[in-house]
Design an enzyme around this catalytic site. Structure first.
Site, PDB file in Angstrom:
ATOM      1  N   HIS A 541      40.225 -49.810 106.751  1.00 51.10           N
ATOM      2  CA  HIS A 541      38.875 -50.086 106.702  1.00 51.10           C
ATOM      3  C   HIS A 541      38.517 -50.860 105.510  1.00 51.10           C
ATOM      4  O   HIS A 541      37.318 -51.559 105.410  1.00 51.10           O
ATOM      5  CB  HIS A 541      37.854 -48.958 107.223  1.00 51.10           C
ATOM      6  CG  HIS A 541      36.544 -49.493 107.840  1.00 51.10           C
ATOM      7  ND1 HIS A 541      36.402 -50.690 108.147  1.00 51.10           N
ATOM      8  CD2 HIS A 541      35.952 -48.696 108.234  1.00 51.10           C
ATOM      9  CE1 HIS A 541      35.222 -50.644 108.792  1.00 51.10           C
ATOM     10  NE2 HIS A 541      34.922 -49.323 109.084  1.00 51.10           N
ATOM     11  N   ARG A 542      39.413 -50.632 104.407  1.00 47.44           N
ATOM     12  CA  ARG A 542      39.083 -51.564 103.144  1.00 47.44           C
ATOM     13  C   ARG A 542      39.379 -52.853 103.299  1.00 47.44           C
ATOM     14  O   ARG A 542      38.650 -53.772 102.648  1.00 47.44           O
ATOM     15  CB  ARG A 542      39.862 -51.025 102.029  1.00 47.44           C
ATOM     16  CG  ARG A 542      39.836 -49.285 101.631  1.00 47.44           C
ATOM     17  CD  ARG A 542      40.719 -49.116 100.561  1.00 47.44           C
ATOM     18  NE  ARG A 542      42.163 -48.909 101.570  1.00 47.44           N
ATOM     19  CZ  ARG A 542      43.295 -48.775 100.571  1.00 47.44           C
ATOM     20  NH1 ARG A 542      43.135 -48.580  99.451  1.00 47.44           N
ATOM     21  NH2 ARG A 542      44.456 -48.929 101.034  1.00 47.44           N
TER      22      ARG A 542
END
Length: 568
Positions: A541-542
């Site tokens: 999700h980064r």
């Protein structure tokens, strides 16, 4: 004091080797034979030692530089105290006010000590054999760490052997040039077996050691005794330190340069393990691969904190949870509840376990679940295999081969899925190497299919079969499992509806496939039976947001439902 240039010695047939690790920094004090840098060729890595003792004034090389014989590595400032490490005999003479006449005789004796070491300077053929390796027998050679023509030092590792319980490196009992190697990958070895023939010296380092210890056995006055004990300390410390230190303490790196081979240093770099904080269990405190794995497990379980974790942990944090302030791992005596059987984890599971733990903790995982209609694609796959049987083709096409080709199309459309984080930058890859999880008797491994974008379904199926067979036979090489851009984990042959696969760092996404099932699907007029394949996409999700992941999965489903889209 004098400034001395430390140069690259004769390193055999290697030329223009790259610097991959700096082991010292300006201001560091170094000993004779202490390693300064690690260099690597296309065949091996080796450490370059200092031939002088003193203080590093300037480093002349940087990471990535190419060096060869004669290249200046560093500028060293030598001094009287440093010289005493190589010639400790004058030290007792310098402090002899109580008995100058008695110390006059030990001084010449110490001065003559180097004479025996000079005798073997003429080339001598020395057999290097397997030393005492404990209770292990018939251990297999799994890695060659040097080649014929390489220059080796005392205690430098020559080969790596592996039993059913552990792997270990066999060091050289001589220093010089490797003239012959008498073993090959896969050979079985025992204590006393011939490993290599080295042209050089057997006892070059023995004379200085004897000189340092000689003041202990000489009969000078009591005033010289403290100096003798001080002189002997550098020799005694490496042997006694591992036993004296019961366990690693957070924030307390082991004193001096970590004692480890190049292959172990490389392994530690890959896992991000600070070698200075690892307690070595090998001979003379040598750090082994098992020490690295044990340290990693301890950090991940929370029983040990690294110095960096301890420094970044909130004040007053209780419990050891790898910097996450978690409770320590519970210690339970399972036998008191009933019969138990204890089995060691396989080597593959030990290695993969440490990587999976790191990836799960360090990467913010999110999983997007979707389904793909593969009714027509499965019918086409079955028809293709029937035609292959008639043509007596040995290639059997699997659904995974189609999915790999479809994933390549999705990666081209959404390039952030074919990227890796490098600090604050995102590295976009222009190649398409797809890893696929293969189940073996010893655990899960991930072979990598290279350049999948340039291959057809039949070629992909054929290469997948070859890689899967090598995996089951335990013959996968390091190259077979490196360079992946994206990984697919398929449980279709076993079962399940959806699951959360763990991302294979440094990749940013992984696709999980579960078993396809016939389901009633509304076509706008009626429910019709369709074969639906569950897709489980875990993403970092980064790098990737939820909308991008949903689009990736939806596009993948469209391609699998109508494979003509792959040519668009």
């Amino acid at each position: 004091m004098a400034l001395v240039d430390i140069k690259v010695p004769d390193i055999g047939d290697f030329d223009e080797v790259g610097v991959i690790e700096l082991l010292v920094a300006p201001g560091d004090k170094v000993r004779v034979e202490q390693s300064l840098i690690t260099v690597e060729s296309d065949k091996a890595s080796m450490e370059i030692p200092s031939d002088q003792a003193g203080t590093i004034k300037e480093l002349k090389v940087q990471l990535g530089d190419k060096v060869k014989q004669g290249t200046v590595i560093a500028v060293l400032e030598t001094e009287g105290a440093a010289a005493s490490e190589a010639k400790p005999a004058p030290a007792p003479t310098a402090q002899a006010p109580a008995a100058p006449e008695k110390e006059a005789s030990p001084a010449p004796a110490a001065a003559q000590a180097p004479a025996p070491a000079a005798a073997p300077a003429a080339a001598e053929m020395i057999e290097v054999r397997v030393p005492d390796i404990g209770d292990f027998a018939d251990v297999a050679v799994i890695e060659m760490l040097v080649a014929v023509g390489a220059t080796v030092t005392l205690e430098q590792s020559l080969i790596t052997v592996e039993s059913d319980k552990a792997s270990m490196e066999i060091p050289s009992s001589a220093e010089g040039v490797v003239k012959e190697i008498r073993v090959a990958i896969g050979d079985k070895l025992n204590k006393g077996d011939l490993v290599a023939i080295v042209e050089g010296q057997r006892e070059r380092s023995a004379a200085p050691a004897a000189q340092v210890q000689s003041p202990q056995v000489s009969p000078p006055a009591a005033a010289a005794a403290p100096q003798a004990a001080t002189a002997a300390a550098p020799v005694a410390a490496p042997a006694s330190a591992p036993a004296a230190q019961p366990a690693h303490q957070p924030g307390t790196p082991a004193p001096g340069l970590p004692h480890a081979s190049p292959s172990v240093r490389k392994f530690a770099r890959e896992l991000g393990v600070p070698l200075a904080e690892v307690k070595g269990s090998g001979p003379k405190g040598r750090i082994t691969q098992e020490d690295i794995q044990s340290f990693t497990r301890s950090v991940m379980s929370g029983s040990v904190q690294t110095q960096a974790q301890a420094a970044s942990a909130p004040k007053g944090a209780a419990g050891g949870g790898a910097g996450l302030d978690l409770l320590p791992w519970p210690k339970v005596d399972f036998a008191k509840f009933g019969p138990v059987e204890r089995k060691d984890l396989s080597r593959i599971k030990k290695l993969s376990g440490a990587n999976l733990s790191r990836n799960w903790v360090m990467i913010p995982h999110v999983t997007n679940n979707d389904e793909a209609d593969i009714t027509e694609l499965e019918a086409f796959r079955v028809q293709t295999n029937k035609e292959g049987e008639k043509a007596k083709s040995a290639v059997k096409v699997t659904m995974l081969a189609f999915v790999i080709k479809a994933v390549v199309a999705a990666l081209k459309k959404y390039p952030e899925f074919n990227a890796s984080l490098d600090g604050d930058a995102l590295v976009y890859k222009q190649y398409f190497h797809i890893g696929f999880a293969a189940d073996t008797p010893n655990g899960l491994v991930v072979p990598v299919l290279k350049d999948a974008d340039k291959k057809g379904i039949l070629q992909i199926s054929e290469e997948m079969g070859e890689l899967a067979k090598k995996a089951r036979d335990g013959k996968l090489s390091g190259a077979d499992m490196q360079g992946g851009c994206f990984t697919i984990s398929s449980l279709g042959g076993i079962g399940g509806t959806h699951f959360t696969p763990i991302i294979n760092a440094p990749e940013v996404a992984i696709l999980g496939l579960s078993r396809g099932a016939m389901k009633p699907v509304w076509d706008g007029k009626q429910f019709v039976p369709r074969l639906m394949l569950p897709l489980s996409l875990s993403y970092d999700h980064r790098v990737i947001d939820g909308a991008a992941a949903a689009r990736f999965n939806a596009f993948l489903g469209q391609v699998l439902a109508d494979y003509r889209r792959i040519v668009l």
